[in-house]
Scaffold this active site. Structure first.
Site, mmCIF file in Angstrom:
data_model
loop_
_atom_site.group_PDB
_atom_site.id
_atom_site.type_symbol
_atom_site.label_atom_id
_atom_site.label_comp_id
_atom_site.label_asym_id
_atom_site.label_seq_id
_atom_site.Cartn_x
_atom_site.Cartn_y
_atom_site.Cartn_z
ATOM 1 N N LEU A 105 -2.527 7.735 3.081
ATOM 2 C CA LEU A 105 -2.330 8.095 4.485
ATOM 3 C C LEU A 105 -3.230 9.240 4.980
ATOM 4 O O LEU A 105 -2.752 10.219 5.565
ATOM 5 C CB LEU A 105 -0.852 8.448 4.738
ATOM 6 N N GLY A 155 1.205 -10.120 5.487
ATOM 7 C CA GLY A 155 1.276 -10.007 4.037
ATOM 8 C C GLY A 155 0.640 -11.243 3.435
ATOM 9 O O GLY A 155 1.262 -12.308 3.382
ATOM 10 N N ASN A 188 -3.863 -0.611 -3.551
ATOM 11 C CA ASN A 188 -4.439 0.589 -2.944
ATOM 12 C C ASN A 188 -3.464 1.742 -2.936
ATOM 13 O O ASN A 188 -2.253 1.562 -2.841
ATOM 14 C CB ASN A 188 -4.925 0.294 -1.515
ATOM 15 N N LYS A 248 7.916 -0.930 11.244
ATOM 16 C CA LYS A 248 7.227 -1.634 10.147
ATOM 17 C C LYS A 248 7.970 -1.404 8.840
ATOM 18 O O LYS A 248 8.134 -0.260 8.395
ATOM 19 C CB LYS A 248 5.779 -1.168 10.022
ATOM 20 N N CYS A 300 5.357 3.027 3.767
ATOM 21 C CA CYS A 300 4.181 3.163 2.899
ATOM 22 C C CYS A 300 4.580 3.608 1.494
ATOM 23 O O CYS A 300 5.257 4.628 1.340
ATOM 24 C CB CYS A 300 3.190 4.158 3.482
ATOM 25 N N SER A 356 -2.366 -2.354 10.271
ATOM 26 C CA SER A 356 -2.731 -0.934 10.251
ATOM 27 C C SER A 356 -3.462 -0.565 8.949
ATOM 28 O O SER A 356 -3.137 -1.083 7.875
ATOM 29 C CB SER A 356 -1.463 -0.085 10.366
ATOM 30 N N SER A 400 -2.493 4.409 10.500
ATOM 31 C CA SER A 400 -1.343 5.283 10.748
ATOM 32 C C SER A 400 -1.781 6.728 10.988
ATOM 33 O O SER A 400 -2.574 7.291 10.234
ATOM 34 C CB SER A 400 -0.370 5.244 9.566
#
Ligand SMILES: Cc1cc2nc3c(=O)[nH]c(=O)nc-3n(C[C@H](O)[C@H](O)[C@H](O)COP(=O)(O)O)c2cc1C
Length: 316
Positions: free
Chosen positions: A71, A240, A67, A161, A126, A19, A44
């Site tokens: 969102l 990852g 980063n 997730k 996140c 994502s 997302s």
């Protein structure tokens, strides 16, 4: 390895677009699918329009990226054109969603489920937002509550997730499984970390802190997938730092059923899916293994096609 079944859906291969990477619209998702990706994930989607953070938001550190995109989203009910474009697709889609509360997750999940994605992934992981972040993914009660509530209002399989910031990611995964998750996706970005511009004496990212991704986090991701595999019997999407076919093999051996890639698109281009698929199939052929032989193989120290660890697991 072609045409595998995952949670009752047919995928052309076990590779997944993470994502937030090229997942903003239907046209690009179609291109990623054509470039060899088995399952594409949308960026997302949140409860209300949101700009995200100011630039700079992404920095390439060489061995990976940092980063804090923050969102950005048009908001779940401002995406009519995208939902329409996705309605006639001939490829599977995983819709990632987020919220700032259980009620927000439920509102978004219900709406998105009605748009007909093949899977819904809840981003409870996140690190780059003050209010929509990993809070649900580091607390067992919160992870249970959000997974359980979303599961009740959707009609497609649910993927949770997770974040490597959880003190015990296996426990969080188990709680999500108990709450009704059909699969686990691990991991979201690691950290958060920080990079300082020493001449300007200031953090480089506008949001100051950001999540780490790419090759530098692969050992963390492999460890997380390994821990989750021991804790749950539902399938795992391992991601990852995966950039090559051999990285994918490592992720399968840790216990992944599917393997995702995000930052690898930056390092090897959109055709990374095709490249990794070929590297993976070549490796399997050279070692006389199938994908099934190697899933979870690192949990059994004796190598060989007849000795791989096979726990009793739900059929993916
Ligand atoms: C620029 C960028 C944006 C991302 N946006 C999202 C997002 O919207 N939702 C999400 O669940 N993960 C997001 N992620 C995390 C990735 O999906 C993935 O979990 C992470 O990057 C680790 O995989 P990788 O090392 O293959 O990139 C983002 C990552 C990056 C680098």
């Amino acid at each position: 390895m072609d045409n595998i079944t995952f949670l009752g859906k047919q995928l052309k291969n076990p590779l997944v677009l993470a994502s937030g990477i090229l997942g903003n619209n239907a046209k690009i998702l179609e291109r990623v699918h054509k470039a060899g990706c088995g399952l594409v994930t949308l960026k997302s989607i949140g409860p209300a329009p949101r700009d995200g953070h100011r630039n700079p938001t992404v920095i390439d550190l060489g061995g990976g990226m940092i980063n804090a995109v923050g969102l950005p989203t048009p908001g779940y009910d401002h995406m009519d054109a995208e939902w329409q474009a996705l309605a006639d697709r001939d490829f599977p889609v995983n819709a990632s969603i987020y919220g700032g509360s259980v009620a927000e997750f439920v509102k978004v999940a219900q709406f998105v489920s009605d748009q007909g994605p093949d899977f819904i992934e809840i981003n409870i992981s996140c690190p780059n937002s003050d209010h929509h972040g990993m809070l649900f993914g580091v607390d067992e009660k919160a992870a249970f509550a959000v997974t359980n509530a979303v599961k009740k209002v959707i009609s497609v399989p649910l993927i949770a997730k997770l974040t490597p910031a959880a003190p015990d990611i296996g426990k969080i995964a188990k709680v999500c499984e108990d709450a009704g998750a059909d699969a686990i996706c691990a991991i979201n970005t690691a950290g958060p970390g920080m990079v300082i511009d020493i001449e300007a004496r200031t953090p480089v990212l506008a949001f100051k802190k950001g999540g780490l991704s790419g090759p530098m986090i692969k050992p963390v991701a492999v460890r997380c997938v390994y821990d989750i595999y021991r804790a749950v019997s539902i399938p795992i999407i391992g991601l990852g730092g995966v950039t090559t076919g051999e990285d994918a093999v490592e992720m399968f051996m840790a216990g992944a059923t599917l393997v995702g890639m995000g930052s690898a698109v930056r390092y090897r281009g959109i055709h990374v899916f095709d490249l990794v698929y070929r590297e993976l199939t070549d490796w399997l052929a050279a070692h006389h293994f199938t994908r099934d032989d190697i899933i979870g193989a690192a949990h059994n120290p004796i190598a060989g096609p007849d000795s791989t660890a096979k726990k009793s697991r739900k059929t993916p």
